[in-house]
Design an enzyme around this catalytic site. Sequence first.
Site, mmCIF file in Angstrom:
data_model
loop_
_atom_site.group_PDB
_atom_site.id
_atom_site.type_symbol
_atom_site.label_atom_id
_atom_site.label_comp_id
_atom_site.label_asym_id
_atom_site.label_seq_id
_atom_site.Cartn_x
_atom_site.Cartn_y
_atom_site.Cartn_z
ATOM 1 N N GLU A 78 -79.689 1.690 35.524
ATOM 2 C CA GLU A 78 -80.838 2.607 35.526
ATOM 3 C C GLU A 78 -81.051 3.221 34.152
ATOM 4 O O GLU A 78 -82.175 3.345 33.672
ATOM 5 C CB GLU A 78 -80.641 3.712 36.565
ATOM 6 C CG GLU A 78 -80.768 3.234 37.992
ATOM 7 C CD GLU A 78 -80.408 4.311 38.991
ATOM 8 O OE1 GLU A 78 -79.598 5.195 38.675
ATOM 9 O OE2 GLU A 78 -80.960 4.263 40.105
ATOM 10 N N GLY A 131 -76.526 6.656 44.034
ATOM 11 C CA GLY A 131 -76.672 5.317 44.610
ATOM 12 C C GLY A 131 -75.810 4.270 43.901
ATOM 13 O O GLY A 131 -75.794 3.096 44.260
ATOM 14 N N LYS A 169 -84.699 18.286 45.171
ATOM 15 C CA LYS A 169 -83.919 17.831 44.004
ATOM 16 C C LYS A 169 -84.053 18.778 42.813
ATOM 17 O O LYS A 169 -83.283 18.657 41.856
ATOM 18 C CB LYS A 169 -84.373 16.431 43.579
ATOM 19 C CG LYS A 169 -84.389 15.389 44.689
ATOM 20 C CD LYS A 169 -83.002 15.031 45.152
ATOM 21 C CE LYS A 169 -82.953 13.903 46.162
ATOM 22 N NZ LYS A 169 -83.426 12.611 45.703
ATOM 23 N N ASP A 183 -88.153 5.768 38.944
ATOM 24 C CA ASP A 183 -86.832 5.872 39.553
ATOM 25 C C ASP A 183 -86.653 7.252 40.183
ATOM 26 O O ASP A 183 -87.428 8.175 39.912
ATOM 27 C CB ASP A 183 -85.757 5.638 38.461
ATOM 28 C CG ASP A 183 -84.419 5.178 39.030
ATOM 29 O OD1 ASP A 183 -83.613 4.640 38.265
ATOM 30 O OD2 ASP A 183 -84.211 5.372 40.249
ATOM 31 N N GLY A 184 -85.643 7.356 41.021
ATOM 32 C CA GLY A 184 -85.360 8.642 41.668
ATOM 33 C C GLY A 184 -84.352 9.447 40.866
ATOM 34 O O GLY A 184 -84.006 9.088 39.737
ATOM 35 N N ALA A 185 -83.904 10.540 41.450
ATOM 36 C CA ALA A 185 -82.867 11.353 40.808
ATOM 37 C C ALA A 185 -82.157 12.174 41.880
ATOM 38 O O ALA A 185 -82.704 12.426 42.957
ATOM 39 C CB ALA A 185 -83.463 12.284 39.750
ATOM 40 N N ASP A 186 -80.951 12.588 41.575
ATOM 41 C CA ASP A 186 -80.211 13.460 42.496
ATOM 42 C C ASP A 186 -80.484 14.927 42.209
ATOM 43 O O ASP A 186 -80.516 15.741 43.122
ATOM 44 C CB ASP A 186 -78.704 13.183 42.376
ATOM 45 C CG ASP A 186 -78.379 11.754 42.768
ATOM 46 O OD1 ASP A 186 -78.712 11.368 43.903
ATOM 47 O OD2 ASP A 186 -77.859 10.998 41.919
ATOM 48 N N GLY A 236 -82.266 3.485 45.054
ATOM 49 C CA GLY A 236 -82.147 4.643 45.949
ATOM 50 C C GLY A 236 -83.260 4.614 46.987
ATOM 51 O O GLY A 236 -84.149 3.752 46.948
HETATM 52 O O1 DER Z 1 -78.537 6.624 42.386
HETATM 53 C C1 DER Z 1 -79.613 6.953 41.837
HETATM 54 O O2 DER Z 1 -79.702 7.202 40.609
HETATM 55 C C2 DER Z 1 -80.800 7.197 42.716
HETATM 56 O O3 DER Z 1 -81.983 7.101 41.973
HETATM 57 C C3 DER Z 1 -80.637 8.605 43.243
HETATM 58 O O4 DER Z 1 -80.435 9.442 42.193
HETATM 59 C C4 DER Z 1 -81.813 9.058 44.072
HETATM 60 O O5 DER Z 1 -81.629 8.514 45.304
HETATM 61 P P1 DER Z 1 -82.530 8.968 46.555
HETATM 62 O O6 DER Z 1 -83.945 8.649 46.135
HETATM 63 O O7 DER Z 1 -82.018 8.093 47.653
HETATM 64 O O8 DER Z 1 -82.295 10.433 46.770
#
Ligand code: DER
Length: 227
Positions: free
Chosen positions: A106, A100, A124, A83-86, A29
């Site tokens: 993940e 993503g 988020k 990692d990221g998250a929505d 992401g």
């Molecule tokens: O797809 C995913 O799991 C990404 O980590 C998403 O959740 C976060 O994407 P972003 O950092 O582009 O907002």
Amino acid sequence: DPREEQKRHAAIEAASMVREGMVVGLGSGTTSAYMIDELGRRWAEGLRFSAIPTSERSAEQARAHGIKLVTFANHPLIDLDIDGADEVEMGTLNLIKGRGGALFREKIVAAASRRFVVVVDESKLVPRLGHHMPVPVEVTTFGWELTATRLQDLGARPTLRLDPHGAPFNTDGGNLILDCNFGEIADSVALAGRIRSIVGVIESGLFIGRTSEVIVAGRDGLKHLMA
Ligand code: DER
């Protein structure tokens, strides 16, 4: 764009947690992309660590920086997964991930990690999962239409994810994604279990009880939310 600046701020903070010799999970992401760039900068300064990517895209980005990529064959345990998250649910720190398209790898990487650190901008944070995001569900191509019907029976409105050309989106694993709008989810723990028990479902973007820490970047700086 203040949101991109916030993502970058959180990503750089998380990248500073990487120590010499660590095995690091590289998320996917846009926020994770900032983190990988920062790790590339630290690699260029001489920091040495091993990395396991959660998508081909993140692998490409890491390779471009010369970061050493390894596999679970010789590195079954990851020290730190970033990692990221929505969506991040306040209080529980449970997540919706998968916008993503990398949710399956993940979750495998998060499950193999001593620490799972999530990096987000403040937009988020939600009171309840499903606040504004559907739950991405990775399904096998074979019989996906039946799997969609079973997800509907759980209360979802499933949408087959398409790629920019209008063809069904294929994950790195060659599967499909159904974006399932459940509305606000009262009991995400129970729902995660119900989704997983549907034959044809591979994995969902509900990350329950896995988060060690969330680094939230906002207008007033960084916050560390600890599980
Ligand atoms: O797809 C995913 O799991 C990404 O980590 C998403 O959740 C976060 O994407 P972003 O950092 O582009 O907002």
